[in-house]
Write a protein that holds these residues in place. Sequence first.
Motif, PDB file in Angstrom:
ATOM      1  N   GLU A 250       0.842  -1.189   0.000  1.00 46.61           N
ATOM      2  CA  GLU A 250       0.000   0.000   0.000  1.00 46.61           C
ATOM      3  C   GLU A 250       0.880   1.243   0.000  1.00 46.61           C
ATOM      4  O   GLU A 250       1.376   1.664   1.039  1.00 46.61           O
ATOM      5  CB  GLU A 250      -0.937  -0.005   1.201  1.00 46.61           C
ATOM      6  CG  GLU A 250      -1.896  -1.189   1.239  1.00 46.61           C
ATOM      7  CD  GLU A 250      -2.846  -1.099   2.415  1.00 46.61           C
ATOM      8  OE1 GLU A 250      -3.018   0.006   2.955  1.00 46.61           O
ATOM      9  OE2 GLU A 250      -3.402  -2.136   2.789  1.00 46.61           O
ATOM     10  N   LYS A 251       1.086   1.809  -1.168  1.00 44.16           N
ATOM     11  CA  LYS A 251       1.958   2.974  -1.303  1.00 44.16           C
ATOM     12  C   LYS A 251       1.376   4.148  -0.531  1.00 44.16           C
ATOM     13  O   LYS A 251       0.211   4.502  -0.701  1.00 44.16           O
ATOM     14  CB  LYS A 251       2.099   3.334  -2.783  1.00 44.16           C
ATOM     15  CG  LYS A 251       3.103   4.430  -3.062  1.00 44.16           C
ATOM     16  CD  LYS A 251       3.236   4.659  -4.552  1.00 44.16           C
ATOM     17  CE  LYS A 251       4.228   5.766  -4.856  1.00 44.16           C
ATOM     18  NZ  LYS A 251       4.362   5.992  -6.320  1.00 44.16           N
ATOM     19  N   PRO A 252       2.171   4.789   0.329  1.00 47.99           N
ATOM     20  CA  PRO A 252       1.654   5.902   1.128  1.00 47.99           C
ATOM     21  C   PRO A 252       1.253   7.091   0.257  1.00 47.99           C
ATOM     22  O   PRO A 252       1.722   7.248  -0.873  1.00 47.99           O
ATOM     23  CB  PRO A 252       2.834   6.262   2.043  1.00 47.99           C
ATOM     24  CG  PRO A 252       3.722   5.061   2.026  1.00 47.99           C
ATOM     25  CD  PRO A 252       3.557   4.441   0.683  1.00 47.99           C
ATOM     26  N   THR A 253       0.399   7.920   0.806  1.00 50.76           N
ATOM     27  CA  THR A 253      -0.024   9.131   0.114  1.00 50.76           C
ATOM     28  C   THR A 253       1.099  10.171   0.166  1.00 50.76           C
ATOM     29  O   THR A 253       1.986  10.102   1.017  1.00 50.76           O
ATOM     30  CB  THR A 253      -1.283   9.705   0.771  1.00 50.76           C
ATOM     31  OG1 THR A 253      -1.008   9.951   2.166  1.00 50.76           O
ATOM     32  CG2 THR A 253      -2.434   8.733   0.654  1.00 50.76           C
ATOM     33  N   PRO A 254       1.087  11.151  -0.758  1.00 50.91           N
ATOM     34  CA  PRO A 254       2.116  12.206  -0.729  1.00 50.91           C
ATOM     35  C   PRO A 254       2.085  12.954   0.593  1.00 50.91           C
ATOM     36  O   PRO A 254       1.026  13.195   1.168  1.00 50.91           O
ATOM     37  CB  PRO A 254       1.724  13.103  -1.905  1.00 50.91           C
ATOM     38  CG  PRO A 254       0.936  12.221  -2.819  1.00 50.91           C
ATOM     39  CD  PRO A 254       0.195  11.280  -1.927  1.00 50.91           C
TER      40      PRO A 254
END
Length: 670
Positions: A395-399
């Motif tokens: 789950e790629k983190p948000t900016p």
Amino acid sequence: MAMARASSGLQYPERFYAAASYVGLDGSNSPTKALTAKFAKSTALLLYTLYQQATIGPCNIPEPSSWKIVEHSKWASWNQLGNMSSTEAMRLFVKILEEEDPGWYSRASNSFVEAEPVIDVQMNHNSKVGPVVENGNSYPETKTIPTDNGSQVGTQDKDVVVEGFSSVEVYDQWIAPPVSGQRPRARYEHGAAVVQDKLYIYGGNHNGRYLNDLHVLDLRSWTWSRVEAKAEVESTNSSSTPMLSPCAGHSLIPWDSKLLSIGGHTKDPSESIQVKVFDLQTATWSTLKTYGKPPVSRGGQSVTSVGKTLVIFGGQDAKRTLLNDLHILDLETLTWDEIEAAGLPPSPRSDHAAAVHAERYLLIFGGGSHATCYNDLHVLDLQTMEWSRPTQLGEKPTPRAGHAGATVGENWFIVGGGDNKSGVSETVVLNMSTLTWSVVTSVQERIPVASEGLSLVVSSYDGEDVLVSFGGYSGHYHNEVYVLKPSHKSTLQSKLVENSIPDSVSAVHNATNATRDVESEFEAGNEGKIKELVIDNGDFTKPKGDLLTVLKAEKDELETTLSNEKLHTLKLQQELADAEARNSDLSKELQSVRGQLASEQSRCFKLEVEVAELGQKLQTIGTLQKELELLQRQKAVSEQAALSAKQRQGSGGMWGWLAGTPQSPNADDD
């Protein structure tokens, strides 16, 4: 896909039904008396509509007549939820309940505890369930522990009371430990470091003012105290104690029995970066004398300790210019060295996070520019000095920018930060060997660990690693301490770490074999095998069986190859999407810069027009000045001529007498 989890660690379906049972919802078309008795009407109505959305789905019943006020209000509230997913409705239901009734789970009857085993599909470890944190207070939870085959070994029901941090047996949850002593002033963009079970907090920003105070928190007694530090007098002729310049956005690094403060924004910035050293024994600040060419003065940079060196990357200088340069300070020789690394470096940024893995790989995550925030991940091989941008899994983190990071083994924890709109409530972790992200926990937005400019350090308590967070800014400044016991442990062998990292951080190569090429190779390879298997006497019974076995094996191999190719294609597509997103961000920033340039050009044009008008006025003034001088000269000549004529008229002399000039009537008689 893993479902979102409640703050206690249980999956939302189980926790939702427990919550629904607790408040008295039984699936009827109207809220029960128990629901309306517990909450205000507006809250009860919202819980009812979320329950309907979670259990039934979007509202598809006809709109009631407007004169049926109650029924129409329920319908309108439900209808406004639109196509919200059931999982999201469950999450909001539990969130609202926890906001309105903290600790509801501990007071609820055990009758709604899940009978089915709870399987955490979001993280690959069994985490203990801890208390819900609400305004600094914690409440007990219950956890059912499953086995691999789905049967329950036993149930651990344990009330957790925060009498001291040692009594809190909870993992992956932020808890506010009871602290004593005078807390430091609330702040963000400060420096934090741990030395011998003591957390030191230095400097920071409060209401736009830079600070230079130093505080220490004893992580054994959880007691705050202020350190009365003094600065070293550089001149022997001066007996006064100099004032240390307040700063923010600096980095505080432990070094033997000292603390190093590197960089930071100050009111009167120097030309090059400054390194201040604090001696813990003498409580004295001094300036560290370094050699070589130091980096330009900056703040918001990352400083990472790698062996006996410090690696400095990025930041923002005193002129608000974003940087992406790389410098190394050797702590043995105290010499600076600027590094020209190969590959594509991260774009200029500040307020990012950095970590080192296996004493070889420097990882840079996130950060921000003047116009955007990032969630990209870059890796620098400190042996080959080459940048790469590996594929992020999970789950790629948000900016985000202004976040904080700390490493425990091969796991890199990222906390807080923001995207210029709101703070980040999720605490995430990156396995630096596999470059896989996962979510550890989530907090409410008002909790300080969801703010920007906070600090995060790692300490040891009762033989376990703990994360300690302090400060931050989320609309107001914080000075609270929060603690999290991570359940993530380093489970991979050292040889796996050494072998997997170079592969995981290498750049993604282009696909070299298309599907048709793979099938052609498969057919060509099987042709020789078929000839070997077929017997000359025409008995094809056994060879056909062997041939089918081989063909089946080759088919499985081909399917595996095709699956890998598809995965590789997906990775390339993800890389392309990341590149396009980055290009979009850069385009936005370029448009912003162009707008600023256009504004400056317009301003310059106006100034040029004003300068031209002033020049014309000056030229006119010069002409008038010349005309004035000419008139003054003419006037002087005229006055001189008049004076001469008057003198001739007043004195006739002999010529006047000869000419018979009459005397003045006032002349005396002879």
